[in-house]
Structure formats: structure tokens, C-alpha cells
Design a protein around this motif. Structure first.
Motif, PDB file in Angstrom:
ATOM      1  N   ASN A 186      16.305  19.645  -8.001  1.00  0.00           N
ATOM      2  CA  ASN A 186      16.905  19.610  -9.327  1.00  0.00           C
ATOM      3  C   ASN A 186      17.935  18.485  -9.385  1.00  0.00           C
ATOM      4  O   ASN A 186      18.747  18.330  -8.467  1.00  0.00           O
ATOM      5  CB  ASN A 186      17.579  20.945  -9.645  1.00  0.00           C
ATOM      6  CG  ASN A 186      16.603  22.107  -9.622  1.00  0.00           C
ATOM      7  OD1 ASN A 186      15.519  22.019 -10.199  1.00  0.00           O
ATOM      8  ND2 ASN A 186      16.957  23.178  -8.940  1.00  0.00           N
TER       9      ASN A 186
ATOM     10  N   SER B 100      20.829  16.410 -11.898  1.00  0.00           N
ATOM     11  CA  SER B 100      21.640  16.291 -13.102  1.00  0.00           C
ATOM     12  C   SER B 100      22.154  14.859 -13.190  1.00  0.00           C
ATOM     13  O   SER B 100      22.788  14.365 -12.251  1.00  0.00           O
ATOM     14  CB  SER B 100      22.822  17.268 -13.075  1.00  0.00           C
ATOM     15  OG  SER B 100      22.379  18.607 -13.109  1.00  0.00           O
TER      16      SER B 100
ATOM     17  N   ARG C 253      18.483  16.304 -17.324  1.00  0.00           N
ATOM     18  CA  ARG C 253      18.109  17.130 -16.184  1.00  0.00           C
ATOM     19  C   ARG C 253      16.667  16.817 -15.801  1.00  0.00           C
ATOM     20  O   ARG C 253      15.805  16.697 -16.679  1.00  0.00           O
ATOM     21  CB  ARG C 253      18.226  18.619 -16.513  1.00  0.00           C
ATOM     22  CG  ARG C 253      19.641  19.086 -16.774  1.00  0.00           C
ATOM     23  CD  ARG C 253      19.694  20.537 -17.230  1.00  0.00           C
ATOM     24  NE  ARG C 253      21.073  20.938 -17.504  1.00  0.00           N
ATOM     25  CZ  ARG C 253      21.420  22.099 -18.056  1.00  0.00           C
ATOM     26  NH1 ARG C 253      20.477  22.972 -18.380  1.00  0.00           N
ATOM     27  NH2 ARG C 253      22.697  22.385 -18.269  1.00  0.00           N
TER      28      ARG C 253
ATOM     29  N   GLU D 188      26.739  16.086 -18.737  1.00  0.00           N
ATOM     30  CA  GLU D 188      25.379  16.061 -18.195  1.00  0.00           C
ATOM     31  C   GLU D 188      24.457  15.540 -19.293  1.00  0.00           C
ATOM     32  O   GLU D 188      24.312  16.178 -20.336  1.00  0.00           O
ATOM     33  CB  GLU D 188      24.972  17.465 -17.762  1.00  0.00           C
ATOM     34  CG  GLU D 188      23.689  17.527 -16.962  1.00  0.00           C
ATOM     35  CD  GLU D 188      23.308  18.951 -16.595  1.00  0.00           C
ATOM     36  OE1 GLU D 188      22.503  19.118 -15.681  1.00  0.00           O
ATOM     37  OE2 GLU D 188      23.819  19.891 -17.253  1.00  0.00           O
TER      38      GLU D 188
ATOM     39  N   GLU E 152      20.657  23.362 -14.651  1.00  0.00           N
ATOM     40  CA  GLU E 152      21.311  22.212 -14.054  1.00  0.00           C
ATOM     41  C   GLU E 152      21.296  22.325 -12.533  1.00  0.00           C
ATOM     42  O   GLU E 152      21.106  23.408 -11.971  1.00  0.00           O
ATOM     43  CB  GLU E 152      22.743  22.083 -14.557  1.00  0.00           C
ATOM     44  CG  GLU E 152      23.670  23.199 -14.152  1.00  0.00           C
ATOM     45  CD  GLU E 152      25.077  22.968 -14.660  1.00  0.00           C
ATOM     46  OE1 GLU E 152      25.660  21.914 -14.336  1.00  0.00           O
ATOM     47  OE2 GLU E 152      25.596  23.836 -15.377  1.00  0.00           O
ATOM     48  N   SER E 153      21.481  21.213 -11.875  1.00  0.00           N
ATOM     49  CA  SER E 153      21.559  21.232 -10.420  1.00  0.00           C
ATOM     50  C   SER E 153      22.812  21.977  -9.978  1.00  0.00           C
ATOM     51  O   SER E 153      23.763  22.161 -10.749  1.00  0.00           O
ATOM     52  CB  SER E 153      21.579  19.794  -9.880  1.00  0.00           C
ATOM     53  OG  SER E 153      22.741  19.122 -10.337  1.00  0.00           O
TER      54      SER E 153
ATOM     55  N   ARG F 116      13.595  17.886 -12.863  1.00  0.00           N
ATOM     56  CA  ARG F 116      13.135  18.765 -11.783  1.00  0.00           C
ATOM     57  C   ARG F 116      11.807  18.222 -11.261  1.00  0.00           C
ATOM     58  O   ARG F 116      10.845  18.068 -12.027  1.00  0.00           O
ATOM     59  CB  ARG F 116      12.962  20.193 -12.292  1.00  0.00           C
ATOM     60  CG  ARG F 116      12.491  21.213 -11.247  1.00  0.00           C
ATOM     61  CD  ARG F 116      12.534  22.601 -11.871  1.00  0.00           C
ATOM     62  NE  ARG F 116      11.870  23.620 -11.074  1.00  0.00           N
ATOM     63  CZ  ARG F 116      12.436  24.311 -10.085  1.00  0.00           C
ATOM     64  NH1 ARG F 116      13.699  24.055  -9.761  1.00  0.00           N
ATOM     65  NH2 ARG F 116      11.769  25.245  -9.428  1.00  0.00           N
TER      66      ARG F 116
END
Length: 256
Positions: free
Chosen positions: A229, A231, A243, A240, A150-151, A245
Motif C-alpha cells: 500500500n 500513500s 493511494r 494524502e 491508506e498505508s 495498492r
């Protein structure tokens, strides 16, 4: 025997271009989602086929690497094939090319089969025997999608927005590709004009439905500043739900 690999042409329309004059990232993901759906029908494992068994497909993860970005009026040839089973995931790969054979990118995806009543994941090898036989014969140039981190909790939050009607798919959930749109909308215009995504990876964790309030938390990768990144977080329960990236690079400027 059903076709084990499907190839299809996609024409880049003006409404599929970004402000940098190149096809936008979510349109490329749309092409791959479209051809995957069509090929599943050809193989006998489409949406309607699974519904007869009270099951449905869910895209869980996807990873794409891009080396070129087509522009308006260009034609993209997308090919796809099932590439076996990895535990509970049914795997599917993609290649994207220009008509002259130049490579645009590669992608891989992980799919789950869910029971409509119990919402439980079904083992794909019980329903998709073809995934374990001839469908694995085409090698892929890209790794399978992975579980993303996760961020950072200290990341920057976007303004809140609501899931709207045009975000929804036929199942009344947010369309898979719209998460990419939401995330890329958080970047500044100057950044988008001067950078291009060379890889994008996404994990779908939960469903977003009409009216949900959403915020996107973004952090950069400390080890490599090219990676960001994201979320996607639902306000009501702070869950969440996705996700993402993305790796960015500055395109080379050709000298005249």
C-alpha cells in the motif's frame, strides 16, 4: 449511432519496457488513458465537449488485473467501453489482448465530471445519457475499483522529490499515470527484476502541481505479503493526494 466499443492497437516500443524486459506498468495505464480519451471524443463527451458546458473529466479510481506481460515488438490490442453510472461515477472498462486472442489483462475505471467554476461534482446521468443505455451491453470480467485504505502510519517514507515540468498534463496537474511511475520507482531494482505486478489499484484524492514536494509512504499488507500500500503525500500540508495498492508475484521460470 456512435460506436459503443472502441478497439485500438498499441505497439510496445523499447522505451516502454522496464528493466525486466517487459512492458512497464505505467505504459499499460498510458494506453488505457489514451483510448479512453479518444473514445469519449467519438461518443461526443470528450474534453472539448465538456468544456463547452464548463465541465471537465477527472479520473477518480482505476483497477487493473494482469495475467501476462508483453515484451518489445509485441502488439497489444486494447478495447474499451463505457459501462454505466455508479452514483456520481461514470464507469469505463477495458480489456487487453495479444493479436492472437490471448488475454493480457482487464481494467475498470471511475470518472467524475467537475464544474470548472464551482469545482463541484456533477451528476453524470444529467450529461451522459448513453452511459445508461446501450453502453452497458458488454459484460466485464473485473470488479469496479474500490476505496483504498491508506498505508500504515508506520510505513517507510521515500526521499522527498518535487513535481517537475514533465510530470504535468495539459491542465497543469500531475498526469494520472505519473503517480504509478513515482510509486514503482520506490522499489529496489532486485525486487523489480524478480517480481511482476499482477494487479494495481489507484485512488486519486487531490491534485499535485508544479513545485510540490512529495514523499511516498509504503507499507506491506499484513494479511498477504504480496500486496503493498502506498500513500502519495504532499509535504506542505501533509495531505494524502493519492493511494496506490499493488499486488506482486514472482514470475514462473520455465525449465529448459
Amino acid at each position: 449511432m456512435a460506436t459503443q466499443q472502441l478497439e485500438k492497437e498499441y505497439y510496445v516500443h523499447v522505451y516502454e519496457m522496464g528493466p525486466d524486459g517487459r512492458v512497464n506498468l505505467h505504459s499499460l495505464f498510458n494506453y488505457m488513458q489514451d483510448i479512453a480519451s479518444e473514445h469519449a471524443v467519438i461518443l461526443g463527451y470528450g474534453r472539448d465537449d465538456l468544456l463547452k458546458q464548463n465541465h471537465f473529466w477527472v479520473l477518480s479510481r482505476m483497477y487493473a488485473r494482469l495475467t501476462s506481460w508483453p515484451s518489445w515488438n509485441e502488439t497489444i490490442i486494447v478495447s474499451t467501453w463505457p459501462s454505466g453510472v455508479d452514483k456520481l461515477f461514470a464507469m469505463r472498462n477495458y480489456e487487453l489482448m495479444y493479436k492472437d486472442g490471448r488475454k493480457i489483462g482487464s481494467a475498470s475505471s471511475s470518472w467524475l465530471i467537475i464544474d470548472r467554476t464551482t469545482k463541484r461534482i456533477q451528476r453524470p446521468d444529467e450529461f451522459l445519457q448513453k452511459y445508461n443505455r446501450e453502453n452497458q451491453y458488454v459484460a466485464s470480467s473485473i470488479r469496479n475499483p474500490e476505496k483504498l485504505q491508506e498505508s500504515s502510519e508506520n510505513g517507510q517514507y521515500s526521499p522527498l522529490f518535487r513535481v517537475k515540468i514533465n510530470d504535468l498534463d495539459i491542465n497543469l496537474h500531475t498526469n494520472n499515470v505519473n503517480y504509478i511511475k513515482w510509486v514503482t520507482d520506490t522499489y529496489g531494482l532486485n525486487f523489480i527484476l524478480n517480481h511482476r505486478a499482477c494487479s494495481a489499484e489507484i485512488n486519486y484524492l487531490a491534485e499535485a502541481i508544479f513545485g510540490d514536494e512529495i514523499a511516498i509512504r509504503t507499507s506491506s499488507d499484513e494479511a498477504d505479503g504480496r500486496y503493498f500500500n502506498h500513500s502519495v503525500i504532499r509535504k506542505s500540508d501533509k495531505k494524502e493526494i493519492c493511494r496506490v495498492r499493488i499486488e506482486w508475484e514472482e514470475p514462473e521460470i520455465k525449465q529448459i
